[in-house]
Design a protein around this motif. Sequence first.
Motif, short mmCIF file in Angstrom:
data_model
loop_
_atom_site.label_atom_id
_atom_site.label_comp_id
_atom_site.label_asym_id
_atom_site.label_seq_id
_atom_site.Cartn_x
_atom_site.Cartn_y
_atom_site.Cartn_z
N HIS A 15 1.08 -1.06 0.46
CA HIS A 15 0.00 -0.02 0.09
C HIS A 15 0.75 1.27 -0.04
O HIS A 15 0.72 2.40 -0.66
N PHE A 16 1.96 0.99 0.72
CA PHE A 16 2.95 2.66 0.91
C PHE A 16 3.19 2.90 -0.43
O PHE A 16 3.99 3.82 -1.04
N LEU A 19 1.46 4.17 -2.99
CA LEU A 19 1.06 5.29 -2.76
C LEU A 19 2.09 5.87 -2.83
O LEU A 19 1.66 7.10 -3.36
N GLN A 23 1.62 9.24 -5.85
CA GLN A 23 1.62 10.70 -5.65
C GLN A 23 3.37 11.33 -6.03
O GLN A 23 2.98 12.42 -7.05
#
Length: 60
Positions: A15-16, A19, A23
């Motif tokens: 998930h990180f 993300l 971004q």
Amino acid sequence: MKKVESLIIKLLWIHFAFLVIAQFLLSYDAWEAKLNKTIYYEGVYNLKQSEPLETIDPTP
């Protein structure tokens, strides 16, 4: 319990990573117009000026 904790940690890392990638892509203007759909929902992508509406004057 150890397997569940390991699975949660792996999911958090995945998930990180997504993300950070998202971004990174949204930081470029060329990709932002293709990826960011809020400009379409808000109606600011196609800036067309409409004709002014006439209103009724309430005073006689």
